[in-house]
Scaffold this motif. Structure first.
Motif, mmCIF file in Angstrom:
data_model
loop_
_atom_site.group_PDB
_atom_site.id
_atom_site.type_symbol
_atom_site.label_atom_id
_atom_site.label_comp_id
_atom_site.label_asym_id
_atom_site.label_seq_id
_atom_site.Cartn_x
_atom_site.Cartn_y
_atom_site.Cartn_z
ATOM 1 N N THR A 1 0.629 -1.211 -0.030
ATOM 2 C CA THR A 1 -0.228 0.056 -0.040
ATOM 3 C C THR A 1 0.868 1.178 -0.105
ATOM 4 O O THR A 1 1.646 1.321 0.762
ATOM 5 N N VAL A 2 0.693 2.193 -0.940
ATOM 6 C CA VAL A 2 1.590 3.251 -1.366
ATOM 7 C C VAL A 2 0.468 4.572 -0.832
ATOM 8 O O VAL A 2 -0.227 4.603 -1.304
ATOM 9 N N GLU A 3 0.912 5.524 0.260
ATOM 10 C CA GLU A 3 0.321 6.580 0.429
ATOM 11 C C GLU A 3 0.776 7.571 -0.481
ATOM 12 O O GLU A 3 1.939 8.151 -0.510
ATOM 13 N N VAL A 4 -0.166 8.073 -1.509
ATOM 14 C CA VAL A 4 0.140 9.200 -2.140
ATOM 15 C C VAL A 4 -0.192 10.633 -1.591
ATOM 16 O O VAL A 4 -1.467 10.727 -1.134
ATOM 17 N N THR A 5 0.606 11.478 -1.187
ATOM 18 C CA THR A 5 0.291 12.544 -0.162
ATOM 19 C C THR A 5 0.168 14.056 -1.417
ATOM 20 O O THR A 5 0.589 13.820 -2.571
ATOM 21 N N GLU A 6 -0.223 14.858 -0.715
ATOM 22 C CA GLU A 6 -0.574 16.107 -1.302
ATOM 23 C C GLU A 6 0.634 16.713 -2.061
ATOM 24 O O GLU A 6 1.893 16.661 -1.446
ATOM 25 N N PRO A 7 0.695 17.343 -3.449
ATOM 26 C CA PRO A 7 1.991 17.830 -3.996
ATOM 27 C C PRO A 7 2.262 18.979 -3.334
ATOM 28 O O PRO A 7 1.626 19.841 -2.709
ATOM 29 N N GLU A 8 3.486 19.410 -3.664
ATOM 30 C CA GLU A 8 3.927 21.050 -3.158
ATOM 31 C C GLU A 8 4.038 21.696 -4.499
ATOM 32 O O GLU A 8 4.997 21.486 -5.075
ATOM 33 N N GLY A 9 3.490 22.632 -4.512
ATOM 34 C CA GLY A 9 3.627 23.613 -5.988
ATOM 35 C C GLY A 9 2.898 23.002 -6.955
ATOM 36 O O GLY A 9 2.501 22.086 -7.156
ATOM 37 N N ASP A 10 3.252 23.734 -8.272
ATOM 38 C CA ASP A 10 2.729 23.567 -9.401
ATOM 39 C C ASP A 10 3.630 22.172 -10.097
ATOM 40 O O ASP A 10 4.519 22.316 -9.887
ATOM 41 N N LEU A 11 2.839 21.461 -10.703
ATOM 42 C CA LEU A 11 3.280 20.155 -11.210
ATOM 43 C C LEU A 11 3.544 20.212 -12.585
ATOM 44 O O LEU A 11 4.066 19.030 -13.203
ATOM 45 N N THR A 12 2.737 21.061 -13.359
ATOM 46 C CA THR A 12 2.589 21.005 -14.628
ATOM 47 C C THR A 12 4.159 21.168 -15.228
ATOM 48 O O THR A 12 4.921 21.884 -14.991
ATOM 49 N N GLY A 13 4.257 20.416 -16.530
ATOM 50 C CA GLY A 13 5.613 20.540 -17.328
ATOM 51 C C GLY A 13 5.957 19.319 -17.835
ATOM 52 O O GLY A 13 5.184 18.369 -17.862
ATOM 53 N N CYS A 14 7.274 19.099 -18.420
ATOM 54 C CA CYS A 14 7.809 17.999 -18.861
ATOM 55 C C CYS A 14 9.164 17.968 -18.822
ATOM 56 O O CYS A 14 9.764 18.814 -18.457
ATOM 57 N N TRP A 15 9.744 16.607 -18.972
ATOM 58 C CA TRP A 15 11.159 16.462 -18.629
ATOM 59 C C TRP A 15 11.492 15.111 -19.175
ATOM 60 O O TRP A 15 10.635 14.062 -19.516
ATOM 61 N N MET A 16 12.896 14.815 -19.199
ATOM 62 C CA MET A 16 13.114 13.524 -19.661
ATOM 63 C C MET A 16 14.330 13.018 -18.790
ATOM 64 O O MET A 16 14.829 13.751 -17.939
ATOM 65 N N ASP A 17 14.625 11.528 -18.906
ATOM 66 C CA ASP A 17 15.519 11.322 -17.974
ATOM 67 C C ASP A 17 16.931 11.524 -18.437
ATOM 68 O O ASP A 17 17.040 11.943 -19.566
ATOM 69 N N GLU A 18 18.009 11.524 -17.561
ATOM 70 C CA GLU A 18 19.152 11.964 -17.983
ATOM 71 C C GLU A 18 19.541 11.134 -19.373
ATOM 72 O O GLU A 18 19.498 9.837 -19.149
ATOM 73 N N GLN A 19 20.535 11.767 -20.152
ATOM 74 C CA GLN A 19 21.113 11.154 -21.144
ATOM 75 C C GLN A 19 22.559 11.169 -20.993
ATOM 76 O O GLN A 19 23.244 12.106 -20.593
ATOM 77 N N PHE A 20 23.037 9.964 -21.762
ATOM 78 C CA PHE A 20 24.659 9.926 -21.357
ATOM 79 C C PHE A 20 25.400 10.167 -22.663
ATOM 80 O O PHE A 20 24.747 9.894 -23.982
ATOM 81 N N ASP A 21 26.565 10.301 -22.754
ATOM 82 C CA ASP A 21 27.600 10.425 -23.803
ATOM 83 C C ASP A 21 27.416 9.056 -24.626
ATOM 84 O O ASP A 21 27.722 7.912 -23.937
ATOM 85 N N GLU A 22 27.214 9.022 -25.955
ATOM 86 C CA GLU A 22 27.523 7.710 -26.536
ATOM 87 C C GLU A 22 27.992 7.999 -27.717
ATOM 88 O O GLU A 22 28.510 8.934 -28.245
ATOM 89 N N GLN A 23 28.614 6.602 -28.332
ATOM 90 C CA GLN A 23 29.502 6.611 -29.435
ATOM 91 C C GLN A 23 28.482 5.554 -30.530
ATOM 92 O O GLN A 23 27.970 4.917 -30.294
ATOM 93 N N PRO A 24 28.868 6.141 -31.667
ATOM 94 C CA PRO A 24 27.979 5.550 -32.881
ATOM 95 C C PRO A 24 28.429 4.220 -33.067
ATOM 96 O O PRO A 24 29.416 3.687 -32.806
ATOM 97 N N LEU A 25 27.378 3.398 -33.691
ATOM 98 C CA LEU A 25 27.743 1.935 -34.063
ATOM 99 C C LEU A 25 28.140 1.857 -35.425
ATOM 100 O O LEU A 25 27.212 2.193 -36.496
ATOM 101 N N ASP A 26 29.191 1.463 -35.766
ATOM 102 C CA ASP A 26 29.700 1.348 -37.377
ATOM 103 C C ASP A 26 28.985 0.337 -38.070
ATOM 104 O O ASP A 26 29.040 0.087 -39.142
ATOM 105 N N LEU A 27 28.181 -0.556 -37.306
ATOM 106 C CA LEU A 27 27.340 -1.500 -37.922
ATOM 107 C C LEU A 27 26.275 -0.856 -38.788
ATOM 108 O O LEU A 27 25.836 -1.534 -39.729
ATOM 109 N N HIS A 28 25.823 0.177 -38.287
ATOM 110 C CA HIS A 28 24.815 1.098 -39.071
ATOM 111 C C HIS A 28 25.378 2.126 -40.282
ATOM 112 O O HIS A 28 24.601 2.682 -40.910
#
Length: 481
Positions: A229-256
């Motif tokens: 059982t998870v208790e969801v509590t009242e939010p603090e402040g405005d929640l509207t918006g969007c974001w993404m998870d952190e992205q990391f440095d990557e190297q291309p694949l020469d297979l492509h």
């Protein structure tokens, strides 16, 4: 009287090892034969040579995703693995008692082997039962909490766990990688109050509702909980918006990369090697023909799986500039990465109609548009994403609305903008905050079981094939009419 026949030295040595008190005598037992990752057990040795060292080995499995051509997902692949875990000294009676903590590893039976002088003396067996751990049981609305599984897989039955929120199954977790450990970040969605999180098990990818009552494989987590059982509590402040998870440095694949027309000493590099649309990058060329005019060519992967059109790298000549090499055959030019198809984007250098050098840039996902961010029930929520790749492990992101499955999108669109996804989602629910999360999936897999296809992969953080793909997150406020 005839002399007794002599024994060869090799046979004599073998017999000696099997005589009472020889180097291969000994017995090993465990204080417990089954348990969980993190449990401490006692390995008990008896009847060994006194004052000797023995080695303890742990037999398990190494696992990863089978991927062909950096694109085609075969399925989970496993092979045997052996770890040396302890060296223990016996006492004057040839005994030892050694405590040991069960490491993060796959579930099922594991052999514990004791060796003396490189020879196997005895074995015992320990069975790991999968279990899940909830980090928090009280979470503000809209925030996430960590949900972690241990001892998952490799057996097909224990390789796919489904997660439900308020009796709505919205994704799966698997421990194909990381030795059976899987991590998910679950969104606390409303309304504020008590909600039920549950984990299920079924190789078909959907919950088998008799898991904990009539399953021949026993309860989902043994004698540990599979429902919270998870208790969801009242939010603090405005929640509207969007974001993404952190992205990391990557190297291309020469297979492509596409094949070059001719081999040459010319080289092509791009810095950085990865980023979202809008990234400023430098393309550098070395060892080209002096003063040559060089056409830089951007490639997209085009085709359509459903229509049976093979996906191949195709040139788009109007995306990148033409440059002039200097007297040393070198050049450098700054370019802006367009809102394009994700994964490896090949870039070639063409001189006199022949492509002689190639590099690549990994286009990463980006949220291009999210509007409006509030409105009454029925409002059209418009979302546009770029950088969605064409490969089987990134081509079908899946949307959940308030932790309820909605459907998937596809990075191979019907227009000329591959990798750009446009969505129109109706706002629904009671007035207040509502949440859209878009998770990676495995679009298609060659093996039929267990079924991982086109369903939110909640453990993408540490168990998705090939690349560390991010999820997208959106918060919308439903207002009164």
């Amino acid at each position: 009287m005839d002399e007794e026949p002599s024994l060869s030295s090799e046979l004599e040595e073998t017999l000696e090892k099997h005589r009472i008190g020889g180097t291969t005598s000994g017995t090993v037992v465990l204080s417990d034969q089954e348990g969980y990752v993190g449990d401490t057990i006692t390995i008990k040795g008896r009847n060994f040579p006194a004052g000797e060292s023995v080695d303890v080995l742990w037999h398990s499995t190494a696992g990863d995703w089978g991927v062909l051509k950096g694109n085609e997902i075969v399925g989970p692949q496993y092979r045997p693995r052996t770890d040396h875990i302890l060296t223990v000294a016996t006492d004057e009676s040839g005994s030892f008692d050694q405590e040991w903590t069960i490491p993060q590893d796959y579930g099922g039976a594991h052999k514990i082997e004791v060796q003396h002088d490189g020879e196997t003396v005895d074995r015992a067996e320990f069975d790991i039962t999968p279990w899940f751990e909830l980090a928090e049981e009280s979470v503000p609305l809209g925030e996430t909490f960590t949900f972690k599984g241990y001892g998952l897989g490799p057996n097909v039955v224990t390789n796919n766990y489904q997660v439900s929120w308020d009796n709505s199954t919205f994704g799966f977790m698997t421990g194909v990688k990381n030795r059976g450990t899987a991590t998910a970040e679950i969104r606390a969605v409303g309304p504020p109050g008590k909600h039920v999180l549950e984990v299920w098990r079924n190789y078909r990818g959907i919950p088998y509702l008799q898991n904990n009552t009539q399953s021949p494989y026993g309860e989902v987590c043994g004698d540990r909980p599979s429902r919270w059982t998870v208790e969801v509590t009242e939010p603090e402040g405005d929640l509207t918006g969007c974001w993404m998870d952190e992205q990391f440095d990557e190297q291309p694949l020469d297979l492509h990369y596409p094949d070059l027309d001719v081999e040459s000493d010319a080289s092509l590099e791009i810095t950085p090697t990865s980023g979202q649309a809008g990234t400023q990058a430098f393309i550098t060329g070395e060892d080209f023909p002096p003063n040559a005019e060089v056409d830089l060519i951007w490639y997209r992967h085009e085709g359509h799986r459903v229509k049976g059109i093979p996906i191949t790298p195709e040139p788009h000549r109007d995306t990148l500039p033409t440059v002039q090499a200097d007297a040393d055959g070198s050049f450098q030019v700054e370019v802006e990465i367009p809102p394009e198809e994700g994964s490896t984007r090949p870039i070639t250098a063409e001189v006199d109609g022949q492509e002689i050098a190639v590099t690549g840039f990994v286009v990463q996902p980006r949220i291009e548009r999210f509007e409006p961010q509030s409105g009454p029930v029925g409002s059209s929520i418009e979302i546009e994403l770029s950088g969605v790749g064409w490969t089987m492990y990134e081509n079908g992101p899946f949307l959940v609305y308030d932790n309820k499955p909605l459907g998937y999108a596809c990075g191979t669109s019907g227009d000329d903008k591959g990798g750009v996804i446009r969505l129109d989602i109706p706002a629904a629910g009671e007035p207040g905050y509502h949440f859209i999360d878009i998770y990676p999936t495995i679009y298609e897999m060659q093996e039929d079981e267990p079924n991982f296809e086109i369903f939110p992969h909640l453990s993408y953080l540490d168990n998705h094939p090939m690349r560390p793909l991010p999820a997208y997150h959106f918060s919308f406020e439903v207002t009164e009419e």
